[in-house]
Scaffold this motif. Structure first.
Motif, PDB file in Angstrom:
ATOM      1  N   ARG A   1       4.196  -0.294  15.727  1.00  0.00           N
ATOM      2  CA  ARG A   1       5.007  -1.090  14.796  1.00  0.00           C
ATOM      3  C   ARG A   1       6.252  -0.317  14.348  1.00  0.00           C
ATOM      4  O   ARG A   1       7.352  -0.883  14.261  1.00  0.00           O
ATOM      5  CB  ARG A   1       4.174  -1.462  13.580  1.00  0.00           C
ATOM      6  N   VAL A   2       6.084   0.963  14.086  1.00  0.00           N
ATOM      7  CA  VAL A   2       7.231   1.771  13.648  1.00  0.00           C
ATOM      8  C   VAL A   2       8.261   1.870  14.759  1.00  0.00           C
ATOM      9  O   VAL A   2       9.477   1.755  14.520  1.00  0.00           O
ATOM     10  CB  VAL A   2       6.754   3.158  13.195  1.00  0.00           C
ATOM     11  N   VAL A   3       7.830   2.093  15.983  1.00  0.00           N
ATOM     12  CA  VAL A   3       8.762   2.242  17.107  1.00  0.00           C
ATOM     13  C   VAL A   3       9.537   0.951  17.341  1.00  0.00           C
ATOM     14  O   VAL A   3      10.745   0.973  17.637  1.00  0.00           O
ATOM     15  CB  VAL A   3       7.983   2.660  18.367  1.00  0.00           C
ATOM     16  N   LYS A   4       8.879  -0.189  17.174  1.00  0.00           N
ATOM     17  CA  LYS A   4       9.567  -1.466  17.368  1.00  0.00           C
ATOM     18  C   LYS A   4      10.573  -1.753  16.257  1.00  0.00           C
ATOM     19  O   LYS A   4      11.644  -2.313  16.520  1.00  0.00           O
ATOM     20  CB  LYS A   4       8.538  -2.599  17.429  1.00  0.00           C
ATOM     21  N   ALA A   5      10.242  -1.370  15.022  1.00  0.00           N
ATOM     22  CA  ALA A   5      11.085  -1.736  13.880  1.00  0.00           C
ATOM     23  C   ALA A   5      12.187  -0.727  13.600  1.00  0.00           C
ATOM     24  O   ALA A   5      13.118  -1.052  12.857  1.00  0.00           O
ATOM     25  CB  ALA A   5      10.217  -1.900  12.630  1.00  0.00           C
ATOM     26  N   CYS A   6      12.113   0.476  14.140  1.00  0.00           N
ATOM     27  CA  CYS A   6      13.106   1.530  13.861  1.00  0.00           C
ATOM     28  C   CYS A   6      13.894   1.801  15.133  1.00  0.00           C
ATOM     29  O   CYS A   6      13.452   2.578  15.999  1.00  0.00           O
ATOM     30  CB  CYS A   6      12.426   2.796  13.366  1.00  0.00           C
ATOM     31  N   PRO A   7      15.053   1.213  15.277  1.00  0.00           N
ATOM     32  CA  PRO A   7      15.792   1.329  16.551  1.00  0.00           C
ATOM     33  C   PRO A   7      16.434   2.685  16.782  1.00  0.00           C
ATOM     34  O   PRO A   7      16.826   2.964  17.919  1.00  0.00           O
ATOM     35  CB  PRO A   7      16.853   0.226  16.442  1.00  0.00           C
ATOM     36  N   ILE A   8      16.572   3.513  15.741  1.00  0.00           N
ATOM     37  CA  ILE A   8      17.241   4.817  15.927  1.00  0.00           C
ATOM     38  C   ILE A   8      16.240   5.971  15.750  1.00  0.00           C
ATOM     39  O   ILE A   8      16.648   7.091  15.432  1.00  0.00           O
ATOM     40  CB  ILE A   8      18.413   4.974  14.940  1.00  0.00           C
ATOM     41  N   LEU A   9      14.983   5.728  15.966  1.00  0.00           N
ATOM     42  CA  LEU A   9      13.976   6.777  15.857  1.00  0.00           C
ATOM     43  C   LEU A   9      14.187   7.812  16.965  1.00  0.00           C
ATOM     44  O   LEU A   9      14.218   7.478  18.151  1.00  0.00           O
ATOM     45  CB  LEU A   9      12.579   6.164  15.960  1.00  0.00           C
ATOM     46  N   THR A  10      14.351   9.079  16.570  1.00  0.00           N
ATOM     47  CA  THR A  10      14.618  10.147  17.545  1.00  0.00           C
ATOM     48  C   THR A  10      13.491  11.167  17.622  1.00  0.00           C
ATOM     49  O   THR A  10      13.294  11.765  18.679  1.00  0.00           O
ATOM     50  CB  THR A  10      15.916  10.877  17.183  1.00  0.00           C
ATOM     51  N   ASP A  11      12.761  11.394  16.543  1.00  0.00           N
ATOM     52  CA  ASP A  11      11.689  12.401  16.528  1.00  0.00           C
ATOM     53  C   ASP A  11      10.390  11.735  16.128  1.00  0.00           C
ATOM     54  O   ASP A  11      10.300  11.105  15.056  1.00  0.00           O
ATOM     55  CB  ASP A  11      12.006  13.531  15.545  1.00  0.00           C
ATOM     56  N   LEU A  12       9.378  11.913  16.968  1.00  0.00           N
ATOM     57  CA  LEU A  12       8.050  11.391  16.692  1.00  0.00           C
ATOM     58  C   LEU A  12       7.044  12.504  16.905  1.00  0.00           C
ATOM     59  O   LEU A  12       6.873  12.989  18.024  1.00  0.00           O
ATOM     60  CB  LEU A  12       7.724  10.197  17.606  1.00  0.00           C
ATOM     61  N   LEU A  13       6.388  12.921  15.818  1.00  0.00           N
ATOM     62  CA  LEU A  13       5.381  13.971  15.874  1.00  0.00           C
ATOM     63  C   LEU A  13       4.037  13.342  15.537  1.00  0.00           C
ATOM     64  O   LEU A  13       3.785  12.950  14.387  1.00  0.00           O
ATOM     65  CB  LEU A  13       5.707  15.094  14.889  1.00  0.00           C
ATOM     66  N   ALA A  14       3.198  13.250  16.556  1.00  0.00           N
ATOM     67  CA  ALA A  14       1.919  12.547  16.417  1.00  0.00           C
ATOM     68  C   ALA A  14       0.812  13.356  17.049  1.00  0.00           C
ATOM     69  O   ALA A  14       0.051  12.858  17.883  1.00  0.00           O
ATOM     70  CB  ALA A  14       2.005  11.164  17.030  1.00  0.00           C
ATOM     71  N   SER A  15       0.681  14.603  16.660  1.00  0.00           N
ATOM     72  CA  SER A  15      -0.381  15.442  17.213  1.00  0.00           C
ATOM     73  C   SER A  15      -1.741  14.991  16.694  1.00  0.00           C
ATOM     74  O   SER A  15      -1.901  14.635  15.518  1.00  0.00           O
ATOM     75  CB  SER A  15      -0.129  16.900  16.799  1.00  0.00           C
ATOM     76  N   GLU A  16      -2.716  15.019  17.616  1.00  0.00           N
ATOM     77  CA  GLU A  16      -4.099  14.634  17.319  1.00  0.00           C
ATOM     78  C   GLU A  16      -4.237  13.178  16.889  1.00  0.00           C
ATOM     79  O   GLU A  16      -5.113  12.833  16.105  1.00  0.00           O
ATOM     80  CB  GLU A  16      -4.703  15.538  16.251  1.00  0.00           C
ATOM     81  N   ILE A  17      -3.360  12.314  17.379  1.00  0.00           N
ATOM     82  CA  ILE A  17      -3.485  10.880  17.124  1.00  0.00           C
ATOM     83  C   ILE A  17      -4.196  10.254  18.326  1.00  0.00           C
ATOM     84  O   ILE A  17      -3.822  10.498  19.483  1.00  0.00           O
ATOM     85  CB  ILE A  17      -2.101  10.230  16.918  1.00  0.00           C
ATOM     86  N   LYS A  18      -5.163   9.475  18.024  1.00  0.00           N
ATOM     87  CA  LYS A  18      -5.955   8.869  19.090  1.00  0.00           C
ATOM     88  C   LYS A  18      -5.323   7.562  19.567  1.00  0.00           C
ATOM     89  O   LYS A  18      -4.635   6.874  18.814  1.00  0.00           O
ATOM     90  CB  LYS A  18      -7.382   8.591  18.592  1.00  0.00           C
ATOM     91  N   GLY A  19      -5.578   7.264  20.851  1.00  0.00           N
ATOM     92  CA  GLY A  19      -5.130   6.006  21.412  1.00  0.00           C
ATOM     93  C   GLY A  19      -4.025   6.136  22.431  1.00  0.00           C
ATOM     94  O   GLY A  19      -3.537   5.118  22.941  1.00  0.00           O
ATOM     95  N   PHE A  20      -3.624   7.348  22.785  1.00  0.00           N
ATOM     96  CA  PHE A  20      -2.568   7.516  23.774  1.00  0.00           C
ATOM     97  C   PHE A  20      -3.062   7.294  25.199  1.00  0.00           C
ATOM     98  O   PHE A  20      -2.255   7.326  26.134  1.00  0.00           O
ATOM     99  CB  PHE A  20      -1.945   8.908  23.654  1.00  0.00           C
ATOM    100  N   ASP A  21      -4.331   7.084  25.370  1.00  0.00           N
ATOM    101  CA  ASP A  21      -4.812   6.753  26.697  1.00  0.00           C
ATOM    102  C   ASP A  21      -4.419   5.334  27.095  1.00  0.00           C
ATOM    103  O   ASP A  21      -4.505   4.956  28.268  1.00  0.00           O
ATOM    104  CB  ASP A  21      -6.323   6.924  26.780  1.00  0.00           C
ATOM    105  N   GLU A  22      -3.975   4.529  26.117  1.00  0.00           N
ATOM    106  CA  GLU A  22      -3.460   3.197  26.404  1.00  0.00           C
ATOM    107  C   GLU A  22      -1.966   3.282  26.716  1.00  0.00           C
ATOM    108  O   GLU A  22      -1.281   4.214  26.311  1.00  0.00           O
ATOM    109  CB  GLU A  22      -3.703   2.264  25.215  1.00  0.00           C
ATOM    110  N   VAL A  23      -1.470   2.257  27.407  1.00  0.00           N
ATOM    111  CA  VAL A  23      -0.100   2.300  27.887  1.00  0.00           C
ATOM    112  C   VAL A  23       0.862   1.494  27.015  1.00  0.00           C
ATOM    113  O   VAL A  23       2.051   1.400  27.346  1.00  0.00           O
ATOM    114  CB  VAL A  23      -0.032   1.797  29.340  1.00  0.00           C
ATOM    115  N   GLU A  24       0.389   0.915  25.930  1.00  0.00           N
ATOM    116  CA  GLU A  24       1.256   0.063  25.112  1.00  0.00           C
ATOM    117  C   GLU A  24       2.348   0.879  24.415  1.00  0.00           C
ATOM    118  O   GLU A  24       3.533   0.545  24.498  1.00  0.00           O
ATOM    119  CB  GLU A  24       0.413  -0.701  24.083  1.00  0.00           C
TER     120      GLU A  24
END
Length: 725
Positions: free
Chosen positions: A335-358
């Motif tokens: 949701r954040v990636v879709k709503a924030c068009p100028i997002l440049t830095d995303l730090l998401a260590s140890e977040i689950k669910g990256f095995d999906e391709v969405e």
């Protein structure tokens, strides 16, 4: 009718036999008897006066006059106009008695006349005031014409010289006061607030607290003071860093409405490790729509609900850090990636669910990320390929790679992603040309087949971490030395890569002149790598400034490194080339002495001659005037680390002589330790060698054995005399 003046003193009459006042004792007059008719009128007239001065009579009154019978005084001023204008210091009409008369021949009573006029024929008589006490016998001049005394002049000068008191802080503009206080640290500003009320007002002005960063004092400031700072800053606060402020939890929860009502212009917001409640975080995020940087790492209270609020209100977001937020999933980040068009830095260590391709597919469509940290996640090869190539990309048949726009990534952190293999990491090749930092440590399944293509296609790579890649070989290091990024690489971590050895590391040391940090512990490198590193650092030049640390090497737990390689590092740090050394001055000085006649005759010289004498003066060389630009800071075996650290300290402060002495003593100690061995047989051999060296040094000719022990000097074996001595 004139008013009655009760203080008019009757004029003393002349001595007369018919008058009762003519007695020698000056007996006061008795009250007259009650009269009638004309006498009553005349008696009443004597009590009225329109002037305090009466004309003094110089002769006795005629006996025929009716006034003298009753002993009354005549009020001549009331009947005729006087030409005399009284002069008095205070203008009182009750102090003067008398008029303009000729000075009497007989002296009057003491103090009856005060002063003469300019001609000397007029007197002014001061009359005592029985009510207010005696009056002054002198008339003071007016203030404007009175001459000043010396003391008065000094006082006036002191008054003029004394500067006027100026309220510096009170009259200073607020803008200038704000500028002065802006140069102080937050701790200093808080201390200054206790000086006075004006300073207190200035120190808690919102313009001074546009940045509230508690990094340096978060553990010292109480919650009340911190809340006061936040409330004082109010709408002026743009940077609010509350990292580690656990004491603010209760205050923030109870006063969240007041805080969010005041702070509505925050741009950079950090709550890392502060343990805030969910409702307070949601309220703050919802009311600050200008947020560009949000750091919520390590908060269990942050959930997908917070991500929903950010996506709804914070459309200018550029950096989002939700690492170690265990209650956040990939669906909230989407949701954040879709709503924030100028997002440049995303730090998401140890977040689950990256095995999906969405989420990777959405990131590929946006292509705005420059920094992506998804370390310690469950990302797979398929998800990484979608992140780099998208879904069903067009494939180039000749090169067998996807034809897609290159990614804008500059920092990519994939360390400890255990599910990644060579198939997924290969997708980075040719797709991240702007990559500067690449972290693949802990991905144990990676080999040279995936690392080499990536290294060859990232020309701006500066930071590379390949720790614990056990399958990595020297081939990767050789390719790194030949790659386009070799001149720019500064940080290299190949620790615990047990297959790496000198052939690969030597080429890296030769081809990477910008190296600043090399971590190669638990590898098979030897002293050759350390010697090559020391030589390459010395090639960086020399100047007059004290040395700086140019290369940090971590090489402990390397079985092939000995103290000899460590000594090469120490010797190289304090090494000065021959062309930079200062030659010692001429050691021979000629001194001419005049010898007197008696001494000349004893020496056999001619009378009156002077004999030149040549003496030697050995001067120690001055300290070096140049130092190496860079030195190596080494972390090695713990038993040698103390000596290495001390040597580095001496070099950094410019004391190369002391560093060389320490290195020499340590060398002698290590040699002696090796010769001693385990059984101690080497100690006896070392002592025997020392005795032999001493005997050879002290031995002189065959006829003078051990002369050196008795303080003698060795003689030249040539038999000739010394030309100098």
């Amino acid at each position: 009718m004139a008013t009655v003046d009760p203080e008019i003193v009757p004029f003393p009459e002349a001595p007369n036999s018919a008058s009762p006042s003519s007695s020698a004792d000056q007996i006061p007059l008795e009250q007259p008897q009650k009269v009638k008719g004309r006498h009553k009128l005349l008696q009443s007239l004597q009590r009225f006066s329109s002037s305090p001065s009466l004309t003094r009579r110089n002769r006795s009154r005629s006996a025929s006059t009716t006034y003298g019978r009753n002993g009354a005084s005549l009020s001549c001023v009331s009947l005729s106009q006087s030409t005399y204008a009284p002069c008095s210091s205070n203008g009182s009409a009750t102090q003067l008695y008398g008029g303009l008369n000729i000075r009497p021949t007989t002296p009057g009573p003491t103090g009856s006349y005060a002063a003469d006029d300019q001609e000397g024929n007029a007197r002014i008589r001061f009359v005592a005031d029985t009510i207010n006490g005696p009056q002054s016998k002198k008339i003071a001049l007016p203030t404007e014409v009175r001459p000043g005394s010396r003391s008065g002049m000094l006082e006036d000068a002191a008054v003029v010289a004394k500067p006027e008191k100026f309220d510096f802080w009170g009259k200073m503009p607020n803008e200038l006061g704000m500028l002065i206080f802006s140069y102080l640290t937050p701790k200093e500003v808080i201390r200054c607030s206790t000086v006075c009320k004006w300073w207190h007002k200035m120190c808690y002005d919102g313009q001074l607290w546009t940045v509230v960063d508690t990094t340096d004092y978060y553990s010292d400031i109480p919650s009340d003071a911190l809340m006061k700072l936040i409330m004082s800053g109010g709408p002026f606060i743009k940077d609010l860093n509350l990292r580690g402020c656990v004491q603010l939890r209760e205050k923030w929860e109870s006063e969240s409405e007041e805080i969010t009502a005041v702070c509505r212009n925050v741009v950079n917001f950090s709550l890392e490790g502060s343990r805030m409640e969910k409702s307070a975080i949601h309220c703050f995020l919802g009311r600050n729509q200008r947020l560009q940087y949000v750091n919520l790492s390590g908060l269990d209270s942050v959930t997908n609900g917070a991500m929903k609020i950010i996506a709804k209100s914070c459309h200018q977001l550029r950096t989002l850090n939700v690492s170690w937020c265990t209650n956040v999933t990939v669906s909230g980040l989407k949701r954040v990636v879709k709503a924030c068009p100028i997002l440049t830095d995303l730090l998401a260590s140890e977040i689950k669910g990256f095995d999906e391709v969405e989420l990777p597919s959405e990131l590929f469509k946006r292509n705005t990320l420059e920094r992506l940290d998804i370390s310690r996640t469950d990302i797979t090869d398929e998800s990484l390929k979608v992140l780099m190539h998208g879904v069903d990309p067009e494939i180039d048949i000749l090169e067998d790679r996807a034809i897609v726009p290159p990614r804008r990534l500059k920092h990519l952190d994939l360390h400890q992603c255990s599910e990644l293999t060579d198939g997924g990491v290969k997708s980075l090749a040719h797709n991240v040309p702007n990559l500067i930092v690449l972290q693949l440590a802990g991905c144990t399944d990676l080999t040279d087949d995936s690392i080499i293509p990536v290294i060859q296609t990232v020309p701006h790579l500066v930071h590379l971490e390949l720790e614990e890649l056990e399958r990595l070989s020297n081939r990767s290091l050789l390719e790194l030395a030949k790659s386009p990024c070799a001149p720019f690489i500064e940080h290299l971590n190949v620790s615990s890569c047990e297959s790496l050895s000198d052939p690969g590391m030597l080429q890296v040391m030769k081809s990477c002149p910008s190296l600043r940090f090399v971590e190669m512990d638990n590898t098979r490198i030897s002293d050759l790598t350390l010697s090559e590193a020391s030589y390459r650092v010395r090639k960086r030049g020399y100047d007059e400034n004290v040395p700086q640390i140019g290369l940090r090497i971590v090489a402990f737990d390397c079985p092939n490194i000995t103290w000899v390689g460590v000594r090469d590092i120490l010797a190289g740090n304090a090494y000065i080339p021959r062309q930079y050394k200062v030659s010692a001055p001429d050691a021979i000085s000629v001194v001419t002495q005049t010898v007197n006649a008696s001494r000349t005759s004893v020496l056999g010289s001619g009378s009156g001659a002077s004999t030149p004498m040549i003496t030697s003066s050995i001067t120690p060389p001055p300290p070096p005037t140049v130092y190496p630009n860079h030195i190596i800071q080494l972390k090695c075996f713990y038993a040698w680390q103390a000596t290495v650290d001390e040597h580095t300290k001496r070099v950094l402060r410019g004391d190369l002589a002391a560093a060389n002495r320490l290195e020499k003593k340590w060398f002698d100690y290590m040699v002696a330790t090796e010769e001693a061995g385990i059984g101690g047989a080497g100690a006896r051999r070392r002592r025997r060698r020392a005795r032999e060296a001493e005997r050879i040094y002290n031995d002189d000719d065959a006829g003078e054995p051990y002369l050196g022990l008795l303080g003698g000097r060795r003689r030249a074996r040539s038999g000739g005399s010394c030309a100098v001595m």
